[in-house]
Design an enzyme around this catalytic site. Structure first.
Site, PDB file in Angstrom:
ATOM      1  N   ASP A 187     -13.357   3.999  -2.238  1.00  0.00           N
ATOM      2  CA  ASP A 187     -14.769   3.677  -2.432  1.00  0.00           C
ATOM      3  C   ASP A 187     -14.872   2.687  -3.587  1.00  0.00           C
ATOM      4  O   ASP A 187     -14.178   2.831  -4.602  1.00  0.00           O
ATOM      5  CB  ASP A 187     -15.573   4.931  -2.762  1.00  0.00           C
ATOM      6  N   LYS A 221     -16.536   0.031   1.078  1.00  0.00           N
ATOM      7  CA  LYS A 221     -15.800   1.243   1.436  1.00  0.00           C
ATOM      8  C   LYS A 221     -14.657   0.819   2.338  1.00  0.00           C
ATOM      9  O   LYS A 221     -14.872   0.453   3.495  1.00  0.00           O
ATOM     10  CB  LYS A 221     -16.690   2.265   2.141  1.00  0.00           C
ATOM     11  N   GLU A 244       5.134  19.300  19.228  1.00  0.00           N
ATOM     12  CA  GLU A 244       3.821  19.833  18.856  1.00  0.00           C
ATOM     13  C   GLU A 244       3.862  21.356  18.739  1.00  0.00           C
ATOM     14  O   GLU A 244       3.297  21.934  17.796  1.00  0.00           O
ATOM     15  CB  GLU A 244       2.769  19.412  19.879  1.00  0.00           C
ATOM     16  N   ASP A 277      -0.634  -6.236   3.095  1.00  0.00           N
ATOM     17  CA  ASP A 277      -1.952  -5.961   3.678  1.00  0.00           C
ATOM     18  C   ASP A 277      -2.821  -7.214   3.612  1.00  0.00           C
ATOM     19  O   ASP A 277      -3.981  -7.160   3.213  1.00  0.00           O
ATOM     20  CB  ASP A 277      -2.627  -4.790   2.958  1.00  0.00           C
ATOM     21  N   HIS A 290      -6.072   2.084  30.402  1.00  0.00           N
ATOM     22  CA  HIS A 290      -6.287   3.248  29.535  1.00  0.00           C
ATOM     23  C   HIS A 290      -7.605   3.119  28.772  1.00  0.00           C
ATOM     24  O   HIS A 290      -8.356   4.093  28.639  1.00  0.00           O
ATOM     25  CB  HIS A 290      -5.134   3.376  28.536  1.00  0.00           C
TER      26      HIS A 290
END
EC number: 2.3.1.234
Length: 547
Positions: A359, A354, A182, A465, A116
């Site tokens: 920011d 960023k 969809e 994270d 792919h």
């Protein structure tokens, strides 16, 4: 080989319910490409019925190919070796072997997922993309580094296509369900709050699916449920892609896989790429879903770069992960290609950073050096969802940056919080990101990082994270960016925290991974819960699609 300088390869795709045959030249010209989908009479794919469909359809498609190009002109046979459904893979491999033996041509089994990526690159201008691969069976964020396509982020349970199809079946919609979801979503007006589960660069859809089913059962309009399901799921996908972009600094993003045909997902990713000032690519629809041309193209790439396979080596690999493939064809030493692979995402000059969410601007708060972190609006998300996420994460980050100090974990001191504008002003830490230190070859602090994580987990706090971008080091190590943080003493949550870090290290520090990880685990192992957590990492990793 053939009489011309071109190599002609036929590719056979049959990993699930789609049967595809494609013929392509070594110059990238597609001579034939057709896919026939098996549509079950009763909802849901039965593996044996899908395999029977392949057996019947391959014969028909090969007859069609012979009307376009004589089969004796074929130089190479390529087939999808995995990942996929066992019965489907076996029929595909058997067809490939029979064809190769009858034509007396070489055969190569290839990885469906890598195919792919490569057909996407062939059919777009992408050269070194961060790739979001989304299909019925796979959801992965991939980046080329260290001669492999590394899995930076992925689903922790079901794939996005599976999620949409299961919901459609629950609502008695036909297969493939994503198309109907969809269509209904385009008519939806009311946004319904649903679970939004992002863990670093990984993602989870099972809770979202269950909640969507409950909304449907509660007599919410199907249009509104489809709209909310799609907006939530695709926002999650776009976010983890943006997080991976922030971590890798790749200069371009590519979308591939069957779900890439969805117009709303393409729109979201394009908006995000414009906001991040990177290029966005998606191949034309016939090359998004499963197809034979992509299998043929990867076969050519591997063959002309030295790959050879005996017929005895063509056993199917149902759990064939993307990162199991050695990729030796991406860079061929031309200066232009090397320049492309060294190109990075550019950060606006007025900012010192960023990220995926915010920011970062340097300034002063009274007499102290400071940074202001502003969670900016995301144009790809609905206004309701965006406001909720930015507010919640601003509050969470401020809370955990303060609380984490109670467990002897260093973090910046907070000077000011502006919830309305989603801003936190905090102490500026003089130092370097752990990511940059590792790139310089300095692994001295890796053990200390493990100790910090151990202290945090003892305090029943999950970061969600952990990457090498979220630690700052000077004489001490500091932990930052707690927007996804939560309280939990679950072993599984602690294991997933470490898995997120493990993937982030592998994605850009692959050449030093073993040494880095060993040092982190050495530091982490000082804490009482560590043995159970480290054991559980293996259990969680087994859930990875096609591990």
């Amino acid at each position: 080989m053939g009489n011309s300088n071109e190599l002609i390869c036929i590719g056979l795709e049959g990993t699930a319910e789609k049967t595809g045959v494609g013929v392509i030249t070594s110059n990238g010209e597609v001579l034939f490409n057709k896919t026939v989908i098996y549509t079950p009479k009763i909802q849901g794919i039965h593996p044996r019925e899908a395999a029977d469909h392949h057996a019947e359809t391959f014969i028909k498609l090969l007859n069609e190919v012979s009307g376009v190009i004589p089969l004796d002109k074929i130089d190479l046979v390529s087939f999808s070796q995995g990942p996929g459904l066992g019965p489907s893979l076996r029929v595909t491999a058997t067809t490939g072997r029979a064809l190769a033996l009858s034509l007396k041509k070489p055969i190569i089994g290839v990885n469906h997922c890598v195919s792919h990526v490569e057909i996407g690159k062939l059919k777009t201008d992408a050269l070194d993309p961060l790739t979001l691969y989304v299909s019925g069976g796979n959801t992965q964020v991939l980046a080329y580094t260290g001669k492999k396509y590394r899995v930076i982020g992925e689903t922790l349970d079901i794939a996005i296509g599976n999620c949409l199809d299961q919901f459609a079946r629950y609502c008695n919609l036909s297969h493939p369900g994503g198309v109907f979801v969809e269509q209904y979503a385009k008519e939806g007006k009311k946004f319904l709050k649903l679970p939004y589960t992002v863990k670093g660069m990984d993602i989870s859809f099972s809770g979202l699916l269950t909640a969507s089913m409950k909304k449907y059962d509660s007599n919410e309009k199907i249009e509104d449920v489809c709209y909310s399901l799609q907006e939530t799921a695709f926002s999650m996908l776009t976010e983890i892609t943006e997080r991976a972009l922030s971590h890798t600094n790749k200069p371009e993003i590519m979308l591939v896989g069957g779900v890439a045909a969805n117009d709303r997902l393409k729109e979201m990713l394009e908006i995000m790429c414009n906001e991040q000032n990177v290029d966005f690519y998606v191949p034309e629809k016939q090359f998004c879903g499963d197809n034979g041309a992509m299998i043929a193209w990867l076969g050519i790439l591997q063959y002309i770069n030295g790959k050879r396979m005996d017929i005895l080596d063509t056993k199917t690999i149902p759990h064939f992960r993307t990162d199991m493939v050695d990729v030796n064809w991406v860079v061929k030493s031309t200066e232009n290609e090397l320049d492309i692979l060294n190109k990075k995402r550019q950060i606006p000059r007025h900012l010192i950073g960023k990220g995926a969410e915010a920011d970062i601007l340097k300034g002063r708060y009274l007499e102290w050096e400071s940074i202001t972190k502003e969670r900016i609006k995301k144009g790809y998300r609905t206004a309701e969802l965006d406001e909720m996420i930015r507010t919640r994460r601003t509050v969470k980050e401020a809370r955990f940056l303060s609380i984490i100090k109670d467990f002897s974990v260093n973090s910046p001191h907070i000077f000011d919080i502006d919830i309305e504008n989603k801003k936190i002003t905090m102490e500026y830490i003089h130092g370097k990101l752990l990511k940059d230190l590792i790139e310089e070859g300095n692994l001295e602090f890796c053990k200390s990082i493990g100790e910090l994580i151990g202290k945090m987990h003892e305090g029943k706090i999950i970061h969600n994270d952990l990457t090498t971008s979220n630690f700052i080091v000077n004489t001490d190590a500091y932990m930052i960016d707690f927007g996804l943080g939560k309280y939990s003493d679950l072993i599984e949550d602690k294991a997933i925290d470490l898995i997120v870090l493990k993937k982030s290290i592998m994605s850009i520090h692959y050449d030093k991974f073993g040494e880095i990880w060993d040092k982190i685990i050495e530091g982490y192992s000082k804490y009482g819960h560590s043995e159970l957590v480290l054991q559980y990492i293996k259990e969680v990793e087994k859930r990875g699609r096609y591990l």
